[in-house]
Design an enzyme around this catalytic site. Sequence first.
Site, short mmCIF file in Angstrom:
data_model
loop_
_atom_site.label_atom_id
_atom_site.label_comp_id
_atom_site.label_asym_id
_atom_site.label_seq_id
_atom_site.Cartn_x
_atom_site.Cartn_y
_atom_site.Cartn_z
N ASP A 67 0.48 -0.90 -0.08
CA ASP A 67 -0.31 0.06 0.26
C ASP A 67 1.19 1.03 0.12
O ASP A 67 1.84 1.61 0.91
CB ASP A 67 -0.80 0.25 1.61
CG ASP A 67 -1.93 1.00 1.68
OD1 ASP A 67 -1.50 1.72 0.67
OD2 ASP A 67 -2.88 1.14 2.03
N VAL A 68 0.38 2.33 -0.98
CA VAL A 68 1.39 3.21 -1.40
C VAL A 68 1.37 4.24 -0.16
O VAL A 68 2.61 5.58 0.51
CB VAL A 68 1.51 3.76 -2.53
CG1 VAL A 68 2.37 2.36 -4.00
CG2 VAL A 68 0.64 4.38 -2.77
N TYR A 161 -8.43 15.56 -8.59
CA TYR A 161 -7.12 14.53 -9.11
C TYR A 161 -6.52 15.65 -9.89
O TYR A 161 -5.05 15.55 -9.94
CB TYR A 161 -7.80 13.94 -10.22
CG TYR A 161 -6.88 13.32 -11.21
CD1 TYR A 161 -6.59 11.85 -10.62
CD2 TYR A 161 -6.69 13.84 -12.49
CE1 TYR A 161 -5.88 11.45 -11.54
CE2 TYR A 161 -6.10 12.16 -13.18
CZ TYR A 161 -5.91 11.70 -13.36
OH TYR A 161 -5.10 10.36 -13.88
N LYS A 165 -2.02 15.76 -9.95
CA LYS A 165 -0.94 15.47 -10.97
C LYS A 165 -0.53 16.31 -11.30
O LYS A 165 1.02 16.08 -11.41
CB LYS A 165 -2.17 14.69 -12.46
CG LYS A 165 -2.30 13.40 -12.15
CD LYS A 165 -1.50 12.64 -11.85
CE LYS A 165 -2.59 11.03 -11.33
NZ LYS A 165 -2.05 9.64 -11.01
#
Length: 255
Positions: A67-68, A161, A165
């Site tokens: 799990d990052v 989002y 990014k």
Amino acid sequence: MSDFTFRLDGEVALVTGAASGIGRAIAVAIAEAGASVGCADLAGANTSETLRLIERGGGTALPITCDVTDEEQVDAAVARVEEELGALSLAVNSAGIANAAPAVDMPLAQWQKVYDIDVTGVFLSARAQGRAMLRHGRGSIVNIASMSGTIVNRGLLQAHYNSAKAAVQHLSKSLAMEWADGGVRVNSISPGYTATPMNVRPEVAEAVKQFAAETPMQRMAEPWEIAGPTVFLLSTAASFCTGVDLLVDGGFTCW
């Protein structure tokens, strides 16, 4: 002329988000280019198809549960790759999620989850990978961002989002400058609309048609079309590239 190659023979790589979509395509492409690959994803994710594709091509793959957003799991993933495959020299951070909601109605939990995975997850992964690579004096990291970090997608309400990014793009540049004198390159790739499982669901069929129509090449990318540029940035053919954000978007951001 200097000796360079697009091959990755003898290298050891770690790919997050390797169970499907862009992450799977990248893991397979890296293996096809000659590297051994640690394939990391969540406990519930099925990396078996990624491993099958790599092993069918004669490559070496190592499944890793990670799990990052969990610092200890990320550090352990790097340690396991180094223990079982060798010194880490390549990494691709592809794990991420996307969803949509109007900013005025977005619950804080929805905002935070996207940032936890898409930004903090990339930071924790790159930090662990960078620590290992700096010890070895060499390495190359590619973080998967999105063209949504450069433009705002028409018709998609995703302020969380888009800004996440953009953070990945600038994080990559920042790490590139910190680690350049340690022999570690850091770049990002910003895909355009890509035919991943998230974008081929029946409920988004009409939106996908619009995505294709608004792209100059009149189609979405296939995941392998993101993998090729990733292999390039990892390879010594890109040895003078660091701090680059490579848009792979079928010309979308040229409009």
